[in-house]
Design a protein around this motif. Structure first.
Motif, short mmCIF file in Angstrom:
data_model
loop_
_atom_site.label_atom_id
_atom_site.label_comp_id
_atom_site.label_asym_id
_atom_site.label_seq_id
_atom_site.Cartn_x
_atom_site.Cartn_y
_atom_site.Cartn_z
N ARG A 1 -14.10 22.74 41.57
CA ARG A 1 -15.48 23.26 41.53
C ARG A 1 -15.89 23.35 40.06
NH1 ARG A 1 -15.00 28.11 45.94
NH2 ARG A 1 -12.83 28.10 45.24
N SER A 2 -16.54 22.30 39.61
CA SER A 2 -16.90 22.18 38.21
C SER A 2 -18.27 22.80 37.95
CB SER A 2 -16.91 20.70 37.80
OG SER A 2 -17.32 20.54 36.47
N THR A 3 -18.40 23.45 36.80
CA THR A 3 -19.67 24.09 36.43
C THR A 3 -20.50 23.15 35.57
OG1 THR A 3 -18.57 25.10 34.52
CG2 THR A 3 -18.71 26.40 36.53
N ILE A 4 -21.81 23.35 35.58
CA ILE A 4 -22.71 22.53 34.76
C ILE A 4 -22.63 23.02 33.31
CG2 ILE A 4 -24.21 22.09 36.73
CD1 ILE A 4 -26.20 24.07 35.50
N LEU B 1 -9.77 31.86 43.11
CA LEU B 1 -10.56 31.37 41.99
C LEU B 1 -10.54 29.85 42.03
CD1 LEU B 1 -9.15 33.70 39.18
CD2 LEU B 1 -11.36 33.91 40.29
N GLY B 2 -11.62 29.24 41.62
CA GLY B 2 -11.71 27.79 41.70
C GLY B 2 -11.16 27.08 40.48
N LEU B 3 -10.66 25.88 40.70
CA LEU B 3 -10.23 25.03 39.59
C LEU B 3 -11.46 24.38 38.98
CD1 LEU B 3 -7.19 23.28 41.31
CD2 LEU B 3 -7.09 25.04 39.56
N GLY B 4 -11.53 24.33 37.66
CA GLY B 4 -12.63 23.65 37.01
C GLY B 4 -13.48 24.51 36.11
N SER B 5 -13.18 25.82 36.01
CA SER B 5 -13.96 26.68 35.11
C SER B 5 -13.01 27.48 34.23
CB SER B 5 -14.87 27.62 35.91
OG SER B 5 -14.10 28.53 36.67
N GLN B 6 -13.47 27.78 33.01
CA GLN B 6 -12.63 28.46 32.03
C GLN B 6 -12.30 29.88 32.46
OE1 GLN B 6 -14.31 28.61 28.11
NE2 GLN B 6 -12.48 29.46 27.16
#
Length: 375
Positions: A101-104, A210-215
């Protein structure tokens, strides 16, 4: 005054001094206005664009960066900032499906600012030295070096005699408890606005995990098992131990003691709502060798530490080189792409004691690509 009262008085004075020191040294990290200043947000934007400025979404943000950062700053100061959500997709890593789940870029700026100026400075001070993931100056190489140092320290005292307890968390990110995260945040922060926005980012991942892809996920997941690290070091008194995100180890001369350690680790994990992976959690004799972080490690009778590559990774790379040859012939990739992939793997292989493996792989690479124009 009784001895118990004197001890209690000493404890209260030490606790007051620690609280005063924390307030003095960490005031800037527990201040919403200071954390989300325009200067900090713009600095976070400059860091977020590094190495990804070629992406179309990042280029659009760069075109209006000062205005976009200022609008984000206004919303944060007004308390109206909301996460816009994620880009969700799946990747396959070593045969495992991982949901990302990547953030913009706009949200990455806010999360980077929050982590760099609040979460990391406040939480890092509570981590043990051998917690090696996601921290500046540490990482994979640091953890592997610490493993070597611990093995050499054990060998000087006990020789090859001894055991290592390897433990692994099952679906670590997916099962991180939000209640545990909330306790950690409230223990370290007093500013209600900071607590609120951290909670907002955490709740975006649902009711658990928690999702993978955010700091922010990396930092909070690392902190969620911090109590376990302290239990191993302080209660069990295991000096030769470390953890890299969801993988950890304990080295000791007694197998029976490591079994008792595993019992306490299980109790602490139950308290933190962490599930141990029964297939990967095991006690192994040091003289037999063990696998940790995709490294096959041997402690020889002379005290030499030998690090070998797992055979599965070698086979996978040979298959990948042949697949790259087919893609090159089909015109799907360029010679530069092949060279970059090969050099990446070769640099990784140089970390290991794998001279013959490297020579064999270079022979295959030369056989497939040496006569290709441009290589």
């Amino acid at each position: 005054m009784t001895s118990a009262e004197r001890r209690e008085g000493r404890y209260r004075r030490r606790a007051a001094l620690r609280a005063e020191k924390k307030a003095r040294n960490c005031a800037q990290y527990d201040n919403y206005d200071a954390v989300f200043s325009f200067a900090h947000l713009y600095q976070a934007y400059r860091k977020c664009r590094q190495n990804v400025a070629w992406k179309a979404s990042v280029q659009k943000y760069i075109a209006t960066a000062p205005l976009s950062v200022y609008q984000t700053y206004r919303r944060l100061m007004a308390g109206t900032y909301k996460s816009p959500g994620f880009f969700e997709f799946d990747v396959f890593e070593r045969g495992k499906k991982r949901h990302i789940r990547s953030t913009i870029i706009g949200e990455r700026v806010v999360q980077r600012c929050l982590c760099d100026n609040a979460l990391v400075p406040m939480l890092h001070r509570t981590f043990i030295h051998d917690n090696g993931a996601s921290m500046t100056g540490k990482g994979y190489s640091f953890t592997v070096r610490r493993l070597g140092q611990h093995l050499r320290e054990h060998y000087r005292k006990h020789g090859q005699r001894g055991y290592i307890l390897l433990f692994d968390f099952s679906k670590f990110f997916d099962r991180v408890s939000h209640a545990v995260i909330e306790r950690i945040i409230r223990r370290n922060f007093a500013d209600r606005r900071l607590i609120r926005i951290i909670g907002h980012f955490v709740r975006m991942f649902g009711t658990v995990g928690l999702g993978l892809g955010s700091q922010i996920s990396q930092v909070l997941a690392l902190a969620s098992a911090n109590e376990l690290d302290h239990a191993i070091k302080e209660l069990l008194r295991i000096r030769c131990s470390a953890r890299y995100m969801d993988d950890g180890y304990l080295i000791h001369e007694s197998k029976a003691y490591l079994r008792r350690c595993l019992s306490l680790i299980q109790k602490v994990c139950d308290k933190l709502e962490i599930t141990l992976n029964p297939k990967k959690t095991q006690i192994v004799k040091l003289s037999h060798g063990f696998t940790w972080l995709q490294i096959r490690v041997f402690l020889t009778p002379t005290g030499k530490i030998v690090k070998k590559m797992p055979r599965k990774g070698i086979v996978k790379m040979r298959q990948k080189l042949k697949k790259l040859r087919r893609k090159l012939d089909a015109g799907e990739i360029t010679c530069e792409d092949v060279w970059a992939s090969w050099q990446s793997w070769r640099s990784h292989a140089l970390r290991f004691d794998a001279w013959r493996t490297l020579q064999s792989m270079e022979q295959l690479y030369n056989k497939l690509f040496v006569f290709t124009e441009g290589l």
